[in-house]
Design a protein around this motif. Structure first.
Motif, PDB file in Angstrom:
ATOM      1  N   HIS A  18      23.186  52.867 123.215  1.00 39.49           N
ATOM      2  CA  HIS A  18      22.594  52.141 124.342  1.00 39.49           C
ATOM      3  C   HIS A  18      21.142  52.592 124.546  1.00 39.49           C
ATOM      4  CE1 HIS A  18      21.915  51.778 128.816  1.00 39.49           C
ATOM      5  NE2 HIS A  18      22.209  50.534 128.508  1.00 39.49           N
ATOM      6  N   LEU A  19      20.931  53.892 124.400  1.00 35.81           N
ATOM      7  CA  LEU A  19      19.584  54.444 124.552  1.00 35.81           C
ATOM      8  C   LEU A  19      18.620  53.844 123.518  1.00 35.81           C
ATOM      9  CD1 LEU A  19      17.935  56.877 125.905  1.00 35.81           C
ATOM     10  CD2 LEU A  19      18.530  58.116 123.852  1.00 35.81           C
ATOM     11  N   LEU A  20      19.099  53.685 122.298  1.00 28.97           N
ATOM     12  CA  LEU A  20      18.258  53.073 121.259  1.00 28.97           C
ATOM     13  C   LEU A  20      17.917  51.639 121.631  1.00 28.97           C
ATOM     14  CD1 LEU A  20      19.962  54.273 117.940  1.00 28.97           C
ATOM     15  CD2 LEU A  20      17.677  54.866 118.727  1.00 28.97           C
ATOM     16  N   GLU A  21      18.945  50.901 122.079  1.00 30.72           N
ATOM     17  CA  GLU A  21      18.719  49.499 122.461  1.00 30.72           C
ATOM     18  C   GLU A  21      17.704  49.403 123.591  1.00 30.72           C
ATOM     19  OE1 GLU A  21      22.809  48.500 123.214  1.00 30.72           O
ATOM     20  OE2 GLU A  21      22.973  47.375 121.339  1.00 30.72           O
ATOM     21  N   CYS A  22      17.797  50.327 124.538  1.00 30.03           N
ATOM     22  CA  CYS A  22      16.862  50.328 125.668  1.00 30.03           C
ATOM     23  C   CYS A  22      15.422  50.523 125.211  1.00 30.03           C
ATOM     24  CB  CYS A  22      17.204  51.441 126.656  1.00 30.03           C
ATOM     25  SG  CYS A  22      18.689  51.128 127.582  1.00 30.03           S
ATOM     26  N   GLN A  23      15.250  51.215 124.104  1.00 30.08           N
ATOM     27  CA  GLN A  23      13.891  51.463 123.609  1.00 30.08           C
ATOM     28  C   GLN A  23      13.448  50.396 122.600  1.00 30.08           C
ATOM     29  OE1 GLN A  23      12.765  55.821 123.252  1.00 30.08           O
ATOM     30  NE2 GLN A  23      14.956  55.961 122.986  1.00 30.08           N
ATOM     31  N   GLY A  24      14.261  49.344 122.476  1.00 27.58           N
ATOM     32  CA  GLY A  24      13.899  48.256 121.569  1.00 27.58           C
ATOM     33  C   GLY A  24      14.100  48.610 120.111  1.00 27.58           C
ATOM     34  N   ILE A  25      15.025  49.530 119.848  1.00 28.55           N
ATOM     35  CA  ILE A  25      15.301  49.925 118.460  1.00 28.55           C
ATOM     36  C   ILE A  25      16.674  49.379 118.074  1.00 28.55           C
ATOM     37  CG2 ILE A  25      15.642  51.885 116.913  1.00 28.55           C
ATOM     38  CD1 ILE A  25      13.716  53.456 118.778  1.00 28.55           C
ATOM     39  N   ASP A  26      16.683  48.533 117.052  1.00 30.70           N
ATOM     40  CA  ASP A  26      17.923  47.891 116.616  1.00 30.70           C
ATOM     41  C   ASP A  26      18.832  48.946 115.964  1.00 30.70           C
ATOM     42  OD1 ASP A  26      19.889  46.376 115.508  1.00 30.70           O
ATOM     43  OD2 ASP A  26      18.574  45.084 114.315  1.00 30.70           O
ATOM     44  N   LEU A  45      19.799  43.779 128.669  1.00 28.82           N
ATOM     45  CA  LEU A  45      20.995  44.343 128.034  1.00 28.82           C
ATOM     46  C   LEU A  45      22.264  43.961 128.777  1.00 28.82           C
ATOM     47  CD1 LEU A  45      19.475  47.830 127.228  1.00 28.82           C
ATOM     48  CD2 LEU A  45      20.108  46.085 125.566  1.00 28.82           C
ATOM     49  N   LEU A  67      28.541  58.836 123.820  1.00 28.75           N
ATOM     50  CA  LEU A  67      27.552  59.505 124.681  1.00 28.75           C
ATOM     51  C   LEU A  67      26.470  58.561 125.206  1.00 28.75           C
ATOM     52  CD1 LEU A  67      27.073  62.802 122.631  1.00 28.75           C
ATOM     53  CD2 LEU A  67      28.259  62.543 124.819  1.00 28.75           C
ATOM     54  N   GLY A  68      26.517  57.307 124.786  1.00 28.63           N
ATOM     55  CA  GLY A  68      25.539  56.341 125.281  1.00 28.63           C
ATOM     56  C   GLY A  68      24.233  56.359 124.514  1.00 28.63           C
ATOM     57  N   GLU A  69      24.234  56.982 123.329  1.00 25.08           N
ATOM     58  CA  GLU A  69      22.982  57.080 122.575  1.00 25.08           C
ATOM     59  C   GLU A  69      22.620  55.772 121.859  1.00 25.08           C
ATOM     60  OE1 GLU A  69      22.934  60.644 120.158  1.00 25.08           O
ATOM     61  OE2 GLU A  69      23.599  61.879 121.824  1.00 25.08           O
ATOM     62  N   ARG A  81      28.264  49.669 133.051  1.00 29.99           N
ATOM     63  CA  ARG A  81      28.921  50.905 132.613  1.00 29.99           C
ATOM     64  C   ARG A  81      28.942  51.970 133.701  1.00 29.99           C
ATOM     65  NH1 ARG A  81      27.182  52.606 127.394  1.00 29.99           N
ATOM     66  NH2 ARG A  81      26.353  54.492 128.320  1.00 29.99           N
ATOM     67  N   HIS A 117       7.601  51.421 117.084  1.00 34.84           N
ATOM     68  CA  HIS A 117       6.996  50.124 117.415  1.00 34.84           C
ATOM     69  C   HIS A 117       5.500  50.033 117.102  1.00 34.84           C
ATOM     70  CE1 HIS A 117      10.512  48.425 119.355  1.00 34.84           C
ATOM     71  NE2 HIS A 117      10.666  49.544 120.029  1.00 34.84           N
ATOM     72  N   ARG A 132      11.384  45.128 124.635  1.00 37.76           N
ATOM     73  CA  ARG A 132      11.971  46.376 125.168  1.00 37.76           C
ATOM     74  C   ARG A 132      11.102  47.581 124.811  1.00 37.76           C
ATOM     75  NH1 ARG A 132      17.344  44.397 123.120  1.00 37.76           N
ATOM     76  NH2 ARG A 132      17.969  42.989 124.801  1.00 37.76           N
ATOM     77  N   MET A 189      27.717  59.195 119.109  1.00 35.01           N
ATOM     78  CA  MET A 189      26.523  58.552 119.692  1.00 35.01           C
ATOM     79  C   MET A 189      26.934  57.414 120.616  1.00 35.01           C
ATOM     80  SD  MET A 189      23.734  58.401 116.603  1.00 35.01           S
ATOM     81  CE  MET A 189      22.374  57.834 117.632  1.00 35.01           C
ATOM     82  N   GLU A 232      16.070  44.950 131.204  1.00 35.19           N
ATOM     83  CA  GLU A 232      15.807  45.028 129.760  1.00 35.19           C
ATOM     84  C   GLU A 232      16.602  43.993 128.960  1.00 35.19           C
ATOM     85  OE1 GLU A 232      14.535  48.572 127.809  1.00 35.19           O
ATOM     86  OE2 GLU A 232      15.678  49.753 129.245  1.00 35.19           O
ATOM     87  N   LEU A 240      13.458  42.899 120.878  1.00 31.06           N
ATOM     88  CA  LEU A 240      13.259  44.326 120.580  1.00 31.06           C
ATOM     89  C   LEU A 240      11.832  44.761 120.904  1.00 31.06           C
ATOM     90  CD1 LEU A 240      15.205  44.448 117.190  1.00 31.06           C
ATOM     91  CD2 LEU A 240      15.921  45.500 119.330  1.00 31.06           C
ATOM     92  N   TYR A 258      18.139  50.928 112.500  1.00 27.06           N
ATOM     93  CA  TYR A 258      17.780  52.347 112.574  1.00 27.06           C
ATOM     94  C   TYR A 258      18.910  53.260 112.077  1.00 27.06           C
ATOM     95  CZ  TYR A 258      16.355  56.817 114.629  1.00 27.06           C
ATOM     96  OH  TYR A 258      16.023  58.138 114.807  1.00 27.06           O
TER      97      TYR A 258
END
Lengths: 242, 263
Positions: free
Chosen positions: B133-141, A67, B129-131, A28, A123, A94, B126, A65, A91, B145
């Motif tokens: 993606h931000l959730l995915e990066c933190q391991g939050i589905d 992704l 704005l990439g938010e 991206r 988590h 990550r 969201m 990660e 998940l 969520y």
């Protein structure tokens, strides 16, 4: 730096992350393609990458990660390829990575403290009060009175960046992905960040730090460090690990 | 001719795919909602916030619409049934008009326009704005969520607000009827008259016409929101699509439930 939680009980020799001849697509927002990336990062090791001006955005963190799938080659997290994991394990894995984001780092409908503690509240079973206390102590260490309680839109750039440091450093992550974490913050703050990263390394975390600032690049942060410099799509190794 | 058939085929395949995608999400949500691990405190928090935004904050407006509807329907029913000497039919008429049809339909309409658009716009922003993606990066589905708690909270709010709508419209209509001199006797008689007219299919119909469209609306709005690309201009388009599809789903579901309940 007693505020950083002990991250893990990894043995020193365990590979946290391994890239084998991986080619990463551009991804991206104008990211640069990366070719033939090969490295292995163990617990307590630091990898410093100097990015080129004009090509600052790398797909490395997203690929780390899981992704972004590599075009070719392999990426292994704790010995397993991302695509071979179940969604739940993906998940959870990550959740063990702390990251300072190159671009968007905030959910705009949560306030900053909720953002900072989100991953841990999601988590872990740690009491909320304990998570917030740890974050506020780290914020104080970096020179903020506390983590802001307002929405990110109402908080200054410097405070937000420091809050991002806190989010990455709290909770004892296995790996820290720092994408130009010094952006938006005066150089005076950098020694404290370096100190915090050293503490995290000492306790067993691995760190990937992308930078374009000479101050971070010219500082010897850690004895067990690798240095790479981006040249076009190639990541060229500068110094062997000691 | 060939081009027309080809386009029709393409559209049919696209429609079938999106419908299959929608039902896959629907069943995933139902499955996830029953798993204890799918309800960490962050997800519970989103659920409670959605109840607040969709349910509690909509109460005033729903009450107002219910009151006006009650005045219109209850008074009309009382006047015309009184004139035809069929006052004993009041409960049945009210249950048919308000409980079976108007209350669930109007509440769904209000929540689609009020909260459905909010969900679609919020999630689309969201995404842009990439938010997400931000959730995915933190391991939050993101499904767990963002979508699961919203869908369940939305469905629960539609049900609760429909009950509230019925109470307010009946109560308001009855009180106004007394003030206007066309009352339906003592309150206990009015309540008994109404309750006597409620049968098992009405209960089934009310549950189905609130929980199902509520969940469908939230899922449609969430899916439309998340499906935008990276341009901010896609956000209003997603919101419009979400509203149109939610209303279509509402009418289709209401019709199906009516047919199943009363034939």
């Amino acid at each position: 730096m007693s505020h950083i939680k002990n991250p893990c009980n990894m043995s020193e020799s365990t590979d946290i992350l391994e890239f084998s001849n991986a080619t990463l697509p551009a991804g991206r927002h104008g990211q640069t393609e990366m070719r033939g990336i090969t490295f292995a990062l163990k617990s307590g090791q630091l990898m410093l990458i100097k990015v080129e001006s004009g090509n600052e955005y790398l797909p490395l963190a997203d690929a780390t990660e899981g992704l972004i799938a590599p075009k070719s080659g392999n990426i292994r997290w704790q010995g397993k390829a991302w695509h071979s994991m179940t969604p739940d394990i993906e998940l959870q894995s990550r959740g063990k990575i702390g990251r300072v984001f190159e671009k968007q780092g905030w959910l705009s409908n949560l306030n900053v403290i909720e953002n900072v503690t989100l991953s841990q509240r999601h988590h872990t079973q740690r009491p909320e009060r304990e998570i917030i206390r740890e974050a506020d102590e780290l914020a104080k260490y970096f020179g903020l009175p506390e983590i802001p309680r307002q929405r990110p839109a109402f908080v200054g750039r410097r405070e937000l960046k420091i809050a991002e440091w806190v989010r990455a450093l709290s909770g004892g992550h296995l790996l820290l992905l720092l994408e130009r974490p010094e952006n938006g913050v005066p150089d005076d703050y950098l020694p404290k960040l370096i100190d915090a990263v050293q503490t995290a390394l000492k306790r067993g975390a691995a760190v990937i730090w992308q930078t374009d600032r000479d101050l971070a690049w010219n500082t010897s942060i850690w004895p067990d460090e690798f240095r790479y410099r981006m040249r076009g799509t190639d990541m060229v190794k500068e110094v062997e690990a000691i | 001719m060939f081009s027309f058939i080809s386009k029709a085929g393409e559209r049919t395949v696209a429609w079938a795919k999106s419908t299959a995608h929608f039902f896959a999400i629907f069943w995933s949500i139902l499955f996830l909602a029953t798993k204890r691990t799918a309800w960490p405190r962050t997800t519970r928090n989103v659920f409670m916030r959605q109840i607040l935004f969709t349910g509690v904050e909509a109460m005033k407006f729903v009450s107002l619409v219910a009151l006006i509807t009650g005045l219109s329907v209850v008074i009309q029913a009382q006047i015309w049934l009184g004139k035809t000497g069929q006052s004993q039919m009041l409960g049945t008429i009210l249950v048919i008009v308000i409980v079976r049809e108007l209350a669930p339909l109007l509440v769904n309409f209000i929540l689609i326009s009020r909260s459905g658009t909010a969900i679609a716009t919020e999630l689309a922003n969201m995404k842009v704005l990439g938010e997400i993606h931000l959730l995915e990066c933190q391991g939050i589905d993101p499904l767990l969520y963002l979508v699961v708690p919203r869908a369940l909270a939305f469905a629960l709010c539609v049900f609760c607000l429909t009950i509230w709508f019925i109470v307010v419209s009946f109560g308001g209509g009855y009180l106004y009827g007394i003030l206007a001199g066309v009352g339906a006797g003592a309150p206990n008689l009015f309540i008994a008259n109404v309750l006597k007219a409620v049968h098992l299919p009405d209960v089934f119909s009310l549950l189905a016409k609130t929980f199902l469209p509520g969940m469908f609306t939230a899922i449609i709005c969430a899916v439309e929101g998340i499906s935008v690309g990276e341009a901010i201009t896609e956000v209003p388009q997603a919101a419009t699509r979400a509203v149109v599809r939610s209303i279509a789903a509402l009418f289709i579901l209401s019709a199906i439930v009516s047919i199943l309940s009363y034939t």
